[in-house]
Write a protein that holds these residues in place. Sequence first.
Motif, mmCIF file in Angstrom:
data_model
loop_
_atom_site.group_PDB
_atom_site.id
_atom_site.type_symbol
_atom_site.label_atom_id
_atom_site.label_comp_id
_atom_site.label_asym_id
_atom_site.label_seq_id
_atom_site.Cartn_x
_atom_site.Cartn_y
_atom_site.Cartn_z
ATOM 1 N N ALA A 167 0.813 -1.218 0.000
ATOM 2 C CA ALA A 167 0.000 0.000 0.000
ATOM 3 C C ALA A 167 0.849 1.272 0.000
ATOM 4 O O ALA A 167 0.318 2.372 0.106
ATOM 5 N N MET A 168 2.160 1.139 -0.080
ATOM 6 C CA MET A 168 2.991 2.351 -0.156
ATOM 7 C C MET A 168 4.002 2.274 -1.299
ATOM 8 O O MET A 168 4.856 3.132 -1.411
ATOM 9 N N THR A 169 3.887 1.249 -2.143
ATOM 10 C CA THR A 169 4.830 1.118 -3.259
ATOM 11 C C THR A 169 4.071 1.028 -4.588
ATOM 12 O O THR A 169 2.877 0.741 -4.614
ATOM 13 N N ASP A 170 4.806 1.299 -5.681
ATOM 14 C CA ASP A 170 4.201 1.265 -7.010
ATOM 15 C C ASP A 170 4.187 -0.138 -7.589
ATOM 16 O O ASP A 170 3.374 -0.465 -8.438
ATOM 17 N N LEU A 171 5.102 -0.948 -7.095
ATOM 18 C CA LEU A 171 5.282 -2.283 -7.665
ATOM 19 C C LEU A 171 5.783 -3.206 -6.561
ATOM 20 O O LEU A 171 6.742 -2.883 -5.860
ATOM 21 N N GLN A 274 -3.732 4.954 -2.590
ATOM 22 C CA GLN A 274 -2.884 4.714 -1.422
ATOM 23 C C GLN A 274 -2.987 5.866 -0.424
ATOM 24 O O GLN A 274 -3.058 5.647 0.783
ATOM 25 N N SER A 275 -3.001 7.102 -0.937
ATOM 26 C CA SER A 275 -3.129 8.253 -0.042
ATOM 27 C C SER A 275 -4.457 8.217 0.703
ATOM 28 O O SER A 275 -4.513 8.434 1.915
ATOM 29 N N GLU B 303 -9.315 15.332 2.813
ATOM 30 C CA GLU B 303 -9.094 14.290 1.811
ATOM 31 C C GLU B 303 -8.659 14.920 0.485
ATOM 32 O O GLU B 303 -7.729 14.434 -0.182
ATOM 33 N N ALA B 304 -9.302 16.018 0.104
ATOM 34 C CA ALA B 304 -8.923 16.726 -1.125
ATOM 35 C C ALA B 304 -7.481 17.218 -1.035
ATOM 36 O O ALA B 304 -6.704 17.085 -1.992
ATOM 37 N N ASP B 305 -7.107 17.769 0.126
ATOM 38 C CA ASP B 305 -5.721 18.226 0.316
ATOM 39 C C ASP B 305 -4.729 17.072 0.201
ATOM 40 O O ASP B 305 -3.638 17.226 -0.360
ATOM 41 N N VAL B 306 -5.108 15.920 0.734
ATOM 42 C CA VAL B 306 -4.236 14.746 0.664
ATOM 43 C C VAL B 306 -4.086 14.291 -0.783
ATOM 44 O O VAL B 306 -2.970 14.063 -1.260
ATOM 45 N N LEU B 307 -5.203 14.195 -1.499
ATOM 46 C CA LEU B 307 -5.150 13.699 -2.883
ATOM 47 C C LEU B 307 -4.422 14.671 -3.806
ATOM 48 O O LEU B 307 -3.825 14.273 -4.800
ATOM 49 N N ASN B 308 -4.458 15.960 -3.449
ATOM 50 C CA ASN B 308 -3.712 16.944 -4.234
ATOM 51 C C ASN B 308 -2.260 17.076 -3.801
ATOM 52 O O ASN B 308 -1.528 17.923 -4.319
ATOM 53 N N PRO B 313 -1.290 12.105 4.316
ATOM 54 C CA PRO B 313 -2.475 11.462 4.898
ATOM 55 C C PRO B 313 -2.402 11.386 6.421
ATOM 56 O O PRO B 313 -3.433 11.482 7.097
ATOM 57 N N PHE B 314 -1.183 11.252 6.951
ATOM 58 C CA PHE B 314 -1.042 11.103 8.399
ATOM 59 C C PHE B 314 -1.278 12.427 9.118
ATOM 60 O O PHE B 314 -1.935 12.485 10.150
ATOM 61 N N SER B 315 -0.745 13.521 8.552
ATOM 62 C CA SER B 315 -1.005 14.832 9.138
ATOM 63 C C SER B 315 -2.491 15.151 9.067
ATOM 64 O O SER B 315 -3.061 15.728 10.002
ATOM 65 N N ALA B 316 -3.122 14.779 7.951
ATOM 66 C CA ALA B 316 -4.556 15.031 7.804
ATOM 67 C C ALA B 316 -5.343 14.258 8.858
ATOM 68 O O ALA B 316 -6.286 14.779 9.459
#
Lengths: 330, 330
Positions: A167-171, A274-275, B303-308, B313-316
Amino acid sequence: MERKTHSPDELFVRLRQGDRVALGRAITLIESTRSIDRQPATELIEACLPYSGNSIRLGISGTPGAGKSTFIDAFGTMLTARGHSIAVLAIDPSSGVHHGSILGDKTRMDNLSRDPKAYIRPSPAGSSLGGVARKTRETIVLCEAAGFSQILVETVGVGQSETAVQAMTDLFVLLLIPGAGDELQGIKRGIVELADLVIIHKADGDRMALAREAQMHYQRALHLYPERSSGQSVPVLLASSIEQTGLVQVEETIQNIISIFKENGHFQAQRKDQSGFWLRESLMDQLSTWVFSRHREDYKQLEADVLNGKTSPFSAADELMRKITGSKAD
Amino acid sequence: MERKTHSPDELFVRLRQGDRVALGRAITLIESTRSIDRQPATELIEACLPYSGNSIRLGISGTPGAGKSTFIDAFGTMLTARGHSIAVLAIDPSSGVHHGSILGDKTRMDNLSRDPKAYIRPSPAGSSLGGVARKTRETIVLCEAAGFSQILVETVGVGQSETAVQAMTDLFVLLLIPGAGDELQGIKRGIVELADLVIIHKADGDRMALAREAQMHYQRALHLYPERSSGQSVPVLLASSIEQTGLVQVEETIQNIISIFKENGHFQAQRKDQSGFWLRESLMDQLSTWVFSRHREDYKQLEADVLNGKTSPFSAADELMRKITGSKAD
């Protein structure tokens, strides 16, 4: 004074210049459990975020005998020779205070530990997987801001940590070894399904016939998992770190998969997913910690009633929610 | 007045006497979403709890083409002929308001729907799997208090619902059919791993050779999953509902597995684990619903701030927790 402190601003500037000492201190700040370090750590990550995201993040898993360290040493050295700069991190929730940490003994990566284009960071100590995962994911952000083009996140084959690394890697790369009876022995259920790429490692010398057999076995077995979110089939490659064979093919296959992921949008979509995942995960993790610490006695009592069949789990949950939201109202 | 109301006490007494009409009304009460029904529903379940737990709970899964209804009709009829009384329930979170409900059309179980020793209840309507799962698990309690010796919980092969059914049954049975190219086609990843018993269904006539082939294929494939919490290997049996072959062997195998589970303690341990699971699951489910309804806007914004990529995600999650616990403090 044992440990020199630095402002997040200063660390950020030096880290962006590629200063390894600053990067090391920055990671130590992130890993710190002292409450006064929390705010500067957050500031540092937020500062690094706009400069992160440009690396390829590889998850590497396999049982202890699969030769992960040897592979990363050989593969990483090949990568730096081809112009990459790489950071090697680890997730190992069982490591406690670095005892038995999978990367604690840097000498296990002889070449890479002396390679100026490589940075090796042992697994952070931590009791909960959630905590270790958070620190590792934040460390990825720092390493990317420091300019590394490939991040290798290693994990030992112990279940939940693979899911965290995936859940934190691309591959996600799974190392397996030929022979040893049933080839899946020791591999936790569900791990093989996570792999984007399987490598039959130690494919050298006397083991070549067994390695080819294992390759065919896994090509067949992976055929049993038809639905992958990436839409891609899973290549099964042979590699030897000792003979340094197959490593270039592994790299080219990875680059090829990443290109496909980027073209079909899976790469970007997966990073967004993932985010969102870590936001929800971290929130629910903190919420449950908060609830269990505030209502520990209530929970223990109701859980005992549920396990003794005195009340149903759902009624008990209702009752707990009344206590939680009730105490909120007063 | 359309619907006659009954006190939980009255329903309980009649239900304990095996009154089907009372059982039906009791389940309708459990399924009700009206808030005034909540308290009597809870009372009724708590009254039934001491009389529950004595049945064997079977989960039955398979893709739509696997012939689950036909199998349950034939298998259930064989069970009642052998002295069992059975209740057939369903989990189908996609059914909405009973459209396409897998048990909505009772005539699909011709024999069983006319069998006085069988009780068939269609899937409860519900938008969330959590809600449907809760109602089904509570319905199991009512059916057991009404004296049924086997509860069959059917689910369609659509992912998460299998996990829910496995978490409320003693033994999870997967129906598969021979042929059709890759035999795992249409079966979601991870479902095969949940099975305690695999049945190659429609093993009759022209399909016998293919069925035997599928049996061998799955015996090999299941060998790839070595670690099961029960410690048992997974039998792969052949059965035909049309020719009524293999059904007695299925029943005997189930009884045999249950005996082993009871002897080695897995049966009791699993039921306790399941109760604990539903308590946590239901609590976290309610907590997240509560948080998202109270802090919906904050969550959406963060969530929008995280995705952008504006915040991690942890600070959010930290920020949201401050809002949640902060609002609690005032």
